[in-house]
Design a protein around this motif. Structure first.
Motif, mmCIF file in Angstrom:
data_model
loop_
_atom_site.group_PDB
_atom_site.id
_atom_site.type_symbol
_atom_site.label_atom_id
_atom_site.label_comp_id
_atom_site.label_asym_id
_atom_site.label_seq_id
_atom_site.Cartn_x
_atom_site.Cartn_y
_atom_site.Cartn_z
ATOM 1 N N ASP A 1 -22.106 25.716 -4.112
ATOM 2 C CA ASP A 1 -23.063 24.875 -3.395
ATOM 3 C C ASP A 1 -22.169 23.849 -2.439
ATOM 4 O O ASP A 1 -22.747 23.405 -1.278
ATOM 5 C CB ASP A 1 -24.067 24.131 -4.110
ATOM 6 N N HIS A 2 -21.229 23.674 -2.880
ATOM 7 C CA HIS A 2 -20.383 22.461 -2.104
ATOM 8 C C HIS A 2 -18.958 23.081 -1.443
ATOM 9 O O HIS A 2 -18.526 23.879 -1.955
ATOM 10 C CB HIS A 2 -19.769 21.544 -3.190
ATOM 11 N N ALA A 3 -18.723 22.498 -0.381
ATOM 12 C CA ALA A 3 -17.396 22.601 -0.089
ATOM 13 C C ALA A 3 -16.417 21.621 -0.654
ATOM 14 O O ALA A 3 -16.703 20.447 -1.167
ATOM 15 C CB ALA A 3 -17.364 22.323 1.550
ATOM 16 N N TRP A 4 -15.337 22.015 -0.779
ATOM 17 C CA TRP A 4 -14.198 21.136 -1.468
ATOM 18 C C TRP A 4 -12.988 20.673 -0.778
ATOM 19 O O TRP A 4 -12.434 21.714 -0.085
ATOM 20 C CB TRP A 4 -13.758 22.107 -2.950
ATOM 21 N N GLU A 5 -12.757 19.686 -0.630
ATOM 22 C CA GLU A 5 -11.346 19.227 -0.295
ATOM 23 C C GLU A 5 -10.178 19.326 -1.250
ATOM 24 O O GLU A 5 -10.308 19.330 -2.634
ATOM 25 C CB GLU A 5 -11.632 17.594 0.181
ATOM 26 N N ASN B 1 -12.058 18.033 -4.679
ATOM 27 C CA ASN B 1 -13.130 16.946 -4.708
ATOM 28 C C ASN B 1 -14.182 17.440 -4.082
ATOM 29 O O ASN B 1 -13.995 17.935 -2.783
ATOM 30 C CB ASN B 1 -12.541 15.485 -4.150
ATOM 31 N N SER B 2 -15.552 17.612 -4.472
ATOM 32 C CA SER B 2 -16.648 18.143 -3.744
ATOM 33 C C SER B 2 -16.986 17.085 -2.393
ATOM 34 O O SER B 2 -16.904 16.124 -2.708
ATOM 35 C CB SER B 2 -17.695 18.209 -4.791
ATOM 36 N N VAL B 3 -17.288 17.523 -1.601
ATOM 37 C CA VAL B 3 -17.532 17.045 0.000
ATOM 38 C C VAL B 3 -19.075 16.872 -0.175
ATOM 39 O O VAL B 3 -19.966 17.418 -0.642
ATOM 40 C CB VAL B 3 -17.371 18.121 0.983
ATOM 41 N N LYS C 1 -25.409 8.680 -3.048
ATOM 42 C CA LYS C 1 -25.088 9.503 -3.985
ATOM 43 C C LYS C 1 -24.406 10.833 -3.112
ATOM 44 O O LYS C 1 -25.203 11.063 -2.170
ATOM 45 C CB LYS C 1 -26.234 10.156 -4.994
ATOM 46 N N ALA C 2 -23.523 11.403 -3.549
ATOM 47 C CA ALA C 2 -23.042 12.504 -2.940
ATOM 48 C C ALA C 2 -23.756 13.833 -2.957
ATOM 49 O O ALA C 2 -23.645 14.691 -2.053
ATOM 50 C CB ALA C 2 -21.538 12.750 -3.624
ATOM 51 N N HIS C 3 -24.457 13.800 -4.161
ATOM 52 C CA HIS C 3 -25.095 15.095 -4.164
ATOM 53 C C HIS C 3 -26.572 14.810 -4.847
ATOM 54 O O HIS C 3 -26.589 14.022 -5.743
ATOM 55 C CB HIS C 3 -24.534 16.263 -4.888
ATOM 56 N N ILE C 4 -27.597 15.708 -4.404
ATOM 57 C CA ILE C 4 -28.962 15.441 -5.074
ATOM 58 C C ILE C 4 -29.180 16.721 -6.045
ATOM 59 O O ILE C 4 -29.232 17.803 -5.322
ATOM 60 C CB ILE C 4 -30.013 15.292 -3.843
ATOM 61 N N PRO C 5 -29.626 16.610 -7.094
ATOM 62 C CA PRO C 5 -29.857 17.862 -7.924
ATOM 63 C C PRO C 5 -30.846 18.452 -7.719
ATOM 64 O O PRO C 5 -31.904 17.884 -7.135
ATOM 65 C CB PRO C 5 -30.014 17.014 -9.192
ATOM 66 N N ASP D 1 -20.952 8.368 -8.282
ATOM 67 C CA ASP D 1 -21.919 8.830 -7.138
ATOM 68 C C ASP D 1 -22.304 10.453 -7.302
ATOM 69 O O ASP D 1 -22.800 11.006 -6.312
ATOM 70 C CB ASP D 1 -21.038 8.672 -5.864
ATOM 71 N N TRP D 2 -22.240 10.875 -8.460
ATOM 72 C CA TRP D 2 -22.491 12.327 -8.719
ATOM 73 C C TRP D 2 -21.675 13.186 -8.135
ATOM 74 O O TRP D 2 -21.799 14.476 -8.154
ATOM 75 C CB TRP D 2 -23.893 12.460 -8.473
ATOM 76 N N SER D 3 -20.627 12.975 -7.503
ATOM 77 C CA SER D 3 -19.710 14.091 -6.963
ATOM 78 C C SER D 3 -18.668 14.559 -8.111
ATOM 79 O O SER D 3 -18.644 13.795 -9.343
ATOM 80 C CB SER D 3 -18.630 13.386 -5.757
ATOM 81 N N TRP D 4 -17.852 15.609 -7.805
ATOM 82 C CA TRP D 4 -17.231 16.294 -8.928
ATOM 83 C C TRP D 4 -15.814 16.265 -8.377
ATOM 84 O O TRP D 4 -15.204 16.221 -7.438
ATOM 85 C CB TRP D 4 -17.743 17.659 -8.925
ATOM 86 N N GLU D 5 -14.756 16.098 -9.425
ATOM 87 C CA GLU D 5 -13.411 16.435 -9.232
ATOM 88 C C GLU D 5 -12.815 17.126 -10.054
ATOM 89 O O GLU D 5 -13.316 17.035 -11.281
ATOM 90 C CB GLU D 5 -12.810 14.923 -9.367
#
Length: 253
Positions: A134-138, A235-237, A97-101, A222-226
């Motif tokens: 919380d995330h860096a974003w591409e 897109n969340s890194v 998973k890309a992120h754990i809540p 994979d629980w990531s964001w777009e």
């Protein structure tokens, strides 16, 4: 003499009926378990095998099967809710998973609760300020962007690292130093969520940066964001390594 023979025939017939009834009863008893022998009553596997063996058996089951056994009885619930069972199932769920809540990482939370909250959060399509910050974003331009912008974008030229954007709690947004597209201009963002009154359903949901086109939000498997529109995409890194998890502290639907 004839009368005697007739009485004998009647007696034989009656005996045959009685014998037939007895045979029928015996057959019914055999179908029920045979010969009147009492069958052993079914026993609870937990009582027969004990807690330790049942834990080993349940550890081989999938999460849904273990969850179903929680409602069998108090004894089964005590075994099926054990952290020994759910800790490895949490690790299996979070793998890849890309992120754990963050909501699943609260101190003192049982592993069963952590698993359940993770599943619920993974279905969440409503992005929150915590997620943005919380995330860096591409960042990259889409096909609908002007060619001049796309020529500056490493995503299209293949001549550098992807551009990144960062959201901050004060409502501002920044980029890496030397970003050719950013240009050093000030940028701010907001999250817009429209709710249908009386139903609690989301009518519309997007992120707006300055006065540019709205960025519509999508959640991946994979629980990531777009976040994207016709001109550009965010897109969340992946950052599953972050201690304490990411996103809101409380469950959001």
């Amino acid at each position: 003499m004839a009368q005697a023979d007739e009485l004998e025939d009647q007696s034989s017939g009656q005996n045959a009926v009685v014998l037939g009834d007895e045979e029928g009863k015996r057959r019914k008893r055999r179908k029920r378990g045979g010969g009147g022998v009492q069958q052993p009553m079914a026993r609870d596997p937990l009582e027969v095998l004990g807690r330790d063996i049942m834990l080993k058996i349940m550890s081989k089951l999938d999460a849904r099967s273990v969850a179903l056994s929680l409602v069998a009885s108090r004894g089964w619930h005590a075994v099926a809710s054990s952290d020994h069972l759910w800790a490895p199932k949490c690790e299996e769920l979070w793998h890849g998973k890309a992120h754990i809540p963050r909501v699943s990482q609260a101190r003192g939370l049982s592993r069963l609760a952590a698993y359940s909250l993770s599943v619920l959060d993974g279905k969440r399509c409503r992005i929150m300020k915590d997620d943005l910050c919380d995330h860096a974003w591409e960042f990259h331009f889409g096909k609908g962007a002007p060619e001049y912008w796309r020529n500056l974008d490493p995503h299209w030229g293949g001549n550098g690292l992807p551009m990144r954007r960062y959201f901050h709690p004060d409502g501002s947004q920044t980029a890496d130093p030397g970003d050719k597209v950013w240009g050093g201009h000030e940028s701010c963002y907001c999250i817009v969520t429209g709710i249908v009154l009386g139903e609690g359903k989301i009518r519309e949901h997007y992120v707006r940066i300055n006065r540019w086109l709205p960025l519509y939000v999508y959640r991946k498997q994979d629980w990531s964001w777009e976040m994207s529109n016709s001109l550009y995409c965010y897109n969340s890194v992946p950052d599953a390594y972050k201690e304490g998890g990411t996103g809101p502290l409380f469950l959001v639907m």
